[in-house]
Design an enzyme around this catalytic site. Structure first.
Site, short mmCIF file in Angstrom:
data_model
loop_
_atom_site.label_atom_id
_atom_site.label_comp_id
_atom_site.label_asym_id
_atom_site.label_seq_id
_atom_site.Cartn_x
_atom_site.Cartn_y
_atom_site.Cartn_z
N ASP A 84 60.55 -46.07 16.68
CA ASP A 84 59.20 -46.60 16.45
C ASP A 84 59.27 -48.12 16.57
OD1 ASP A 84 60.81 -46.49 14.07
OD2 ASP A 84 59.07 -47.16 12.93
N GLU A 109 60.78 -46.23 10.77
CA GLU A 109 61.49 -47.38 10.19
C GLU A 109 60.56 -48.55 9.92
OE1 GLU A 109 63.88 -50.97 9.75
OE2 GLU A 109 62.39 -50.60 11.26
ZN ZN Z 1 64.44 -52.19 13.57
#
Ligand code: ZN
Length: 444
Positions: free
Chosen positions: A67, A128
């Site tokens: 992501d 994340e």
């Molecule tokens: Zn990162």
């Protein structure tokens, strides 16, 4: 080709990578945050993969994420952020360095082997940038299964400290946030009617905040430094060779002068000593113009970047015991207490990575820490109890989270080679250590 479903949340796939066949086990964790209308918001799956199960080989687990931070051309990108574009040896695109580039570099490194010298596992997530929602639960659930035979964990989700010199990261500071609420009553008062005859919450709070840290940056809470690990000679030496442009760092910050004048002092205070920052006061009048109000309740906000092995219980106790606040109500809370992470640079992981970097880049890496918090490293270490290392391949000027994020072609290719060399080195080192410990056991 897909495998039969292993369960409601799990699915298994074969995918071909070069000469090898890699089993991908996709785990769909049902941690769905609720939207305001009560609807569940499903999270993207975390991908767990593995290749090889030779008991003679060490098992290395790599973590990365796919992501990215949002990006739009009109934010000031010179190229389309979602089309990887090479200009003068740099590969521009969102996620180039954070973190799709390093994820691909690991896959490329695996591809170079016909027979892997290690058993390889990986964890690739897609949350994340939103705080790794669901990852902690996954690690806990898989700790006795997927992670049970893992020997080493490697994270490649950070940058070198310099533009040219490789680095290995062995620690990060934590982050403990505090609220201090001071209240004199249930309504705001007029300073003409009550100014001069009451204990004003704002005055008390400012005096309290002022007592926490002095202008040299030294935290004034008694006992706060008592448990901070002492600096060893071996550790101090690590700082001497680190490549760090103090002037450039100062220019980037826009401030005229730092608290310290040498590279060593600056890095020590950024990485391995705690700092206290005062962030704001909720309830204070902050708009333009004049308002002769005495706020009835104010909340001071400060944080401590904590280091091993500080005891933060002294903070609440010391703040509560401030004598000048007696007549007003005082509440102290810690809404966030992210812990620091520290690895042992003498661990085989670091020795192997150092040799791999020396082979590929021709020089020893800097051993660095991070002044910010790296929750993922701490999470892996705490839950799995395995050795964790951060092995970045991106340069300091890659611009993660910024416009025109890039990774250089050189770093991408040499980084891939370094990962492949690391597999060989950790395999050799692990076998040697294993042999020695077996011989020792036999001799007993
Ligand atoms: Zn990162």
């Amino acid at each position: 080709m897909s495998f039969p479903l292993l369960g409601k949340k799990q699915q298994c796939f074969w995918i071909a990578i070069g000469q090898c066949r890699l089993i991908l086990l996709l785990l769909f964790f049902n941690i769905s945050p609720q939207l305001p209308d009560g609807q569940d918001l499903p999270l993207p799956p975390v991908i767990l993969g593995e290749l090889g199960k030779d008991p003679q080989n060490p098992t290395v687990c790599f973590y990365g994420h796919v992501d990215v931070q949002p990006a739009k051309k009109e934010d000031g990108w010179k190229t389309d952020p979602y089309t990887l574009t090479e200009i003068n040896g740099n590969l521009y695109g969102r996620g180039a360095t954070d973190n799709k580039g390093p994820v691909l570099a690991w896959i490329n490194a695996v591809e170079t082997f016909r027979a892997m010298p290690v058993n390889f596992k990986f964890v690739i997530e897609g949350m994340e940038e939103a705080g790794s929602l669901g990852l902690e639960k996954l690690l806990e659930e898989e700790n006795q299964c997927f992670f049970s035979d893992v020997d080493y964990i490697v994270i490649s989700d950070n940058l070198w400290l310099s533009n040219k010199k490789p680095a290995l990261t062995y620690g990060s500071r934590g982050n403990a946030c505090f609220f201090v609420e001071v209240e004199c009553g249930d309504k705001d008062l007029h300073s003409g009617t009550f100014g001069g005859i009451i204990h004003e919450p704002m005055t008390d709070l400012i005096a309290l905040l002022d007592s926490l840290v002095d202008p040299t940056g030294r935290i004034q809470i008694p006992g706060i430094y008592d448990s901070v690990t002492a600096l060893t000679e071996e550790e101090r030496k690590l700082y001497e060779s680190i490549e760090f442009d103090l002037e450039e760092h100062k220019n980037n910050s826009g401030v005229k002068k730092f608290l310290y004048g040498t590279k060593e002092e600056i890095l020590l205070h950024l990485w391995r000593y705690p700092s206290l920052s005062i962030h704001g006061i909720e309830g204070a009048f902050h708009e333009p113009g004049i308002k002769t109000v005495i706020p009835a309740k104010v909340i001071g906000k400060f944080s401590i970047r904590q280091v091993p092995h500080m005891d933060l219980s002294v903070v609440k106790r010391q703040v509560r015991d401030k004598p000048f606040l007696c007549p007003n109500n005082l509440k102290v809370s810690m809404p966030l207490g992210a812990k620091p992470w520290l690895a042992d640079v003498n661990d085989p992981l670091f020795k192997a990575a150092r040799r791999a970097i020396k082979t590929v880049f021709g020089e020893d890496p800097d051993f660095i820490r991070d002044g910010s918090t790296v929750p993922v490293a701490r999470m892996f270490q705490t839950i799995t109890q395995k050795s964790v290392m951060m092995f970045p391949i991106g340069a300091a000027d890659d611009g993660e989270h910024s416009q025109n994020e890039k990774i250089s072609r050189h770093n991408y290719i040499e980084g891939t080679k370094a990962f492949a060399a690391f597999f060989l080195e950790i395999s050799k080192l692990h076998r040697r250590l294993h042999k020695t410990s077996n011989t020792e056991t036999n001799n007993c």
